[in-house]
Design an enzyme around this catalytic site. Structure first.
Site, PDB file in Angstrom:
ATOM      1  N   ASP A 196       0.770  -1.210  -0.064  1.00 24.81           N
ATOM      2  CA  ASP A 196      -0.030   0.007  -0.047  1.00 24.81           C
ATOM      3  C   ASP A 196       0.942   1.229  -0.130  1.00 24.81           C
ATOM      4  O   ASP A 196       1.820   1.366   0.676  1.00 24.81           O
ATOM      5  CB  ASP A 196      -1.016   0.070   1.036  1.00 24.81           C
ATOM      6  CG  ASP A 196      -1.878   1.209   1.362  1.00 24.81           C
ATOM      7  OD1 ASP A 196      -2.646   1.125   0.344  1.00 24.81           O
ATOM      8  OD2 ASP A 196      -1.901   1.842   2.210  1.00 24.81           O
TER       9      ASP A 196
ATOM     10  N   GLU B 277       1.089  -0.431  -4.955  1.00 19.43           N
ATOM     11  CA  GLU B 277       0.091   0.586  -5.337  1.00 19.43           C
ATOM     12  C   GLU B 277       0.835   1.908  -5.272  1.00 19.43           C
ATOM     13  O   GLU B 277       1.023   2.355  -4.382  1.00 19.43           O
ATOM     14  CB  GLU B 277      -1.097   0.622  -4.269  1.00 19.43           C
ATOM     15  CG  GLU B 277      -2.140   1.506  -4.411  1.00 19.43           C
ATOM     16  CD  GLU B 277      -2.418   2.343  -3.520  1.00 19.43           C
ATOM     17  OE1 GLU B 277      -3.228   3.163  -3.542  1.00 19.43           O
ATOM     18  OE2 GLU B 277      -1.747   2.297  -2.419  1.00 19.43           O
TER      19      GLU B 277
END
Length: 593
Positions: free
Chosen positions: A295, A338
């Site tokens: 993330d 990401e």
């Protein structure tokens, strides 16, 4: 554990040393708190009294063995700081935690469960030529458990009974779970952690999670976990000022506090690197996860994710070391970034001066595509580049095309509701064309749960998917379309060999039809063509130089909720060319030859 390697940032299995470990003569506890004046242990095994841990040499290591301690018992550390404070903390390396709002760690036998997925693990590969179709999900809000009156959650192992046949029916190759490491606030969806080695107890025990992964593998389905190496929750019992100082976080708020109100990890500290590297390796080694989606990678590349503040060299060095070490230990796992930046080399191997990821989310493709489909039809010719630009940079990285949870919350609307217009029939027609465009476009696929149902409302983490929609004809037809599309993707290798030479080529479309797009996907065994009319007007006599062709999928198929048969896509085909009549908001996938 080699302590010098720990201080040098080279350890990937620190959890095998730190934490609570069951041994022949009880349970041995070890914790790293270099600036603490004293550390004590309190738990069920000493009636919540205090046992003082001994300093184990120099460098901040504390240890204590409790002969009477056993698996399942709760415990905490009490940290006596040098400025006179006493603060209780959960174990940074604890393998389980009690359910929120409790915050105790739980003694857990890491080696109790025996996997039966040897065949899957031996055959697992990170090949880029295979289909990769990911179902992203939040376990607590996928489907509610009527037997759990308090929260409505299924246990990990109970979830397997429902989830596995659903994934197989839909042709998904992998499931990706939003973060499962322990977190205090339900509304963080797991992205603000306190227990980086503890599967959230909301859904059961570590062994029950292992059962779920084991059963997924035995059913031929991979499992990916969202992993958060950037920041952590501010709760006082967690990592924040663990030993009375900023041990895991930056000491300055300008870089220490994230935009989400959490604390940023200080990646320049080698001990912190070992903590995160070991956490990543832990989920892959101990739970057999097949990949990690990391993330907020942009916040590792640039200070606070802001390119104008420059590259964060220490965080990049950490990222390269971690990814290289994980790939060395687990060559067949998938590491996915990401990342919203244009930083070069994200998916190049570290040995080639890259960051070492296998795939990068193509967030530019996602934004451009959704913006195009939200645009009124008469303005779409102006925005044609939004659907063509992605292939100008596609060769730079290995991409995954995401329609993730982030796109269906916080007032952004569901995917179907994003489509232009007010007429539901037109919205669904455009949504079918959108998803065919996604699956025909090069790049691996990820969709958040509920997309397959044609959800009309945004995702609500406190509820469940609108399963009753399947009784509505329009949604039932869309669901049928989505299943057929996923199965078609898996059945045609030309749609998966994204980086093979000659795999993708644009086809010239009529100048008088600027909302018509066409391209081919090819491999050694087959050649396919995808054709779209994204105008609100039909396109007649659209001729393509592809020779003879047969329809594999039409978004206007009646069973998918499309137009009546007599107005659906029709075509004439011969050895030189194919001429199509394309209804508004439609797409075709053709087999050439």
């Amino acid at each position: 554990m080699n302590r010098q390697d720990f201080f040098d940032g080279r350890i990937f299995d620190a959890y095998r040393y730190f934490g609570a470990h069951i041994v022949e003569h009880g349970v041995v506890f070890r914790v790293f708190a270099p600036n603490a004046a004293k550390v004590t242990l309190t738990g069920a095994f000493n009636s919540w009294g205090e046992d003082e841990l001994s300093r184990d040499g120099t460098g901040g290591f504390f240890t204590h063995t409790v002969p009477s301690a056993k698996a399942g018992q709760f415990y905490k550390y009490r940290i006596y700081t040098r400025d006179g404070r006493v603060v209780e903390h959960c174990d940074p390396y604890g393998f389980a935690m009690e359910r929120r709002p409790g915050c105790c760690s739980v003694i857990t036998d890491l080696d109790a469960y025996r996997f039966s997925d040897g065949e899957w693990m031996a055959a697992r590969t990170a090949s880029t030529d295979l289909p990769l179709n990911i179902y992203e999900m939040h376990p607590g809000s996928w489907r509610r458990n009527p037997e759990d009156k308090e929260n409505g959650w299924y246990r990990y192992d109970e979830l397997a009974d429902l989830l596995i046949p659903y994934l197989r029916e839909h042709g998904f190759t992998h499931v990706e779970f939003l973060p499962l490491s322990e977190h205090p606030f339900d509304g963080s969806w797991g992205y603000q952690n306190t227990g980086f080695f503890a599967p959230t107890s909301r859904y059961g025990t570590p062994d029950q999670l292992k059962i779920l992964i084991d059963r997924l593998h035995q059913a031929g389905i991979g499992a990916i976990l969202d992993f958060v190496p950037v920041h952590f929750a501010v709760d006082s019992y967690g990592l924040a000022q663990f030993d009375g100082t900023h041990l895991y976080e930056y000491p300055h708020a300008a870089v220490g506090e994230s935009e989400w109100g959490s604390f940023n990890f200080i990646h320049s500290r080698r001990e912190t690197r070992c903590f995160l590297q070991s956490a990543a390796n832990y989920w892959l080694s101990e739970f057999h996860f097949d990949g990690l989606r990391m993330d907020a990678v942009s916040r590792l590349i640039y200070w606070q994710g802001d390119e104008t503040r420059g590259v964060n060299g220490d965080a990049l060095d950490f990222l390269k070391t971690m990814n290289a070490g994980l790939k060395e230990r687990h060559p067949s796992v998938l590491l996915v970034a990401e990342d919203s930046t244009a930083f070069a080399g994200v998916t190049r191997p570290v040995s080639e001066r890259g960051l070492g990821f296998d795939y990068k989310w193509d967030l530019g493709w996602m934004h451009d595509t959704l913006e195009y489909f939200q645009t009124q039809p008469d303005l779409r010719p102006r925005d044609r580049h939004k659907l063509t630009f992605s292939m100008e940079y596609f060769a730079n990285e290995r991409y995954l095309l995401p329609f993730s949870h982030d796109e269906v919350v916080h007032g952004k609307a569901s995917i179907v509701q994003k489509m232009y217009g007010a007429d539901p029939a037109q919205k669904f027609a455009q949504a079918r064309a959108l998803y065919l465009y996604m699956f025909a476009h090069p790049g691996k696929k990820l969709n958040f749960m509920g997309a397959e149902l044609g959800m009309l409302r945004e995702w609500d983490d406190a509820g469940e998917l609108d399963w009753s929609l399947d009784s509505a004809p329009q949604h039932q037809a869309f669901h049928t379309f989505f299943r057929a599309l996923c199965q078609l993707y898996r059945a045609h290798p030309a749609l998966c060999a994204d980086y093979a030479p000659g795999n993708f080529s644009w086809l010239d479309s009529p100048e008088e039809a600027p909302c018509v797009f066409a391209f081919t996907r090819s491999n050694a065994d087959e050649r396919l063509a995808a054709v779209f009319n994204l105008s609100d007007e039909p396109c007649t006599d659209c001729t393509l130089p592809i020779g003879s062709a047969a329809v594999l999928l039409s978004t206007e198929n009646v069973s998918f909720g499309g137009a009546a048969k007599e107005t659906a896509c029709s075509f004439l085909s011969n050895s030189d060319e194919t001429t199509l009549n394309l209804p508004p908001y439609s797409g075709l996938l053709l087999q050439i030859g």
